[in-house]
Design an enzyme around this catalytic site. Structure first.
Site, mmCIF file in Angstrom:
data_model
loop_
_atom_site.group_PDB
_atom_site.id
_atom_site.type_symbol
_atom_site.label_atom_id
_atom_site.label_comp_id
_atom_site.label_asym_id
_atom_site.label_seq_id
_atom_site.Cartn_x
_atom_site.Cartn_y
_atom_site.Cartn_z
ATOM 1 N N ARG A 87 -69.209 -7.479 3.119
ATOM 2 C CA ARG A 87 -69.940 -8.733 3.219
ATOM 3 C C ARG A 87 -70.754 -8.818 4.394
ATOM 4 N NH1 ARG A 87 -64.754 -9.948 1.870
ATOM 5 N NH2 ARG A 87 -64.404 -10.527 4.137
ATOM 6 N N GLU A 99 -53.760 -6.576 10.723
ATOM 7 C CA GLU A 99 -52.579 -7.289 10.599
ATOM 8 C C GLU A 99 -51.436 -6.648 9.490
ATOM 9 O OE1 GLU A 99 -55.636 -9.574 8.068
ATOM 10 O OE2 GLU A 99 -55.248 -8.751 10.020
#
Length: 176
Positions: free
Chosen positions: A59, A96
């Site tokens: 993006r 994460e």
């Protein structure tokens, strides 16, 4: 358009990709011609002084390339591994949910060249920090980053600022 009007163009999808996450979907913003143009203009104003714009796959390519074109500057794609047909340099970083890697063509920048990062979303700052490290490894000076959305509760802005990067965000959303 005002920042509040632009923020209203971002769709929130609850519980995606997992329960408890509020996904901020920018496809509704880029699908609005006037809103997309205003967003690109805003981002471009925040990275004035750079001589190139870098954006991370995928993006970041949308906003970074649009800002680079608007400013008449080169666009530097920061890619996922194995996507460039030339010699690359890379940096591994933690997410994460595991490890990832970014790569770039080291000849895309000159030593000391001021490069700004433009991306859609700043969350934990892991990807943007890795891109900063990679660009600096190639010789760029990275002192500016502009994002469409910041999730300040996740600390990405603080991480980038601690690494000497001035951070701008068009809009903020609380939480994840």
């Amino acid at each position: 358009m005002t920042p509040a009007e632009l923020k209203a163009l971002v769709r929130t999808i609850p519980d995606f990709p997992k329960t408890g996450i509020q996904f901020r979907d920018i496809t509704t913003l880029i699908g609005h011609g006037e809103g997309f143009a205003a967003t690109v203009e805003w981002l471009g104003e925040r990275v004035a002084g750079a001589s190139a714009i870098a954006g991370m796959e995928a993006r970041g390519f949308i906003f970074g390339a649009a800002v680079a074109a608007r400013l008449g500057l080169p666009f530097l794609p920061i890619r996922k591994p194995g996507k460039l047909p030339c010699d690359t340099i890379g940096v591994d970083y933690e997410l994460e949910y595991g490890l990832d890697r970014l790569e770039m063509d080291p000849s895309a920048v000159t030593n000391g060249q001021p490069v700004a990062i433009v991306d859609d979303l700043l969350a934990t700052g892991g990807t943007a920090s890795a891109a900063t490290k990679l660009l600096r490894q190639a010789g760029a000076e990275v002192a500016l980053a502009a994002f469409v959305i910041d999730l300040p509760d996740l600390g990405g802005g603080s991480l980038l600022r601690a690494n000497g990067v001035e951070v701008h965000a068009l809009m903020e959303f609380e939480g994840d």
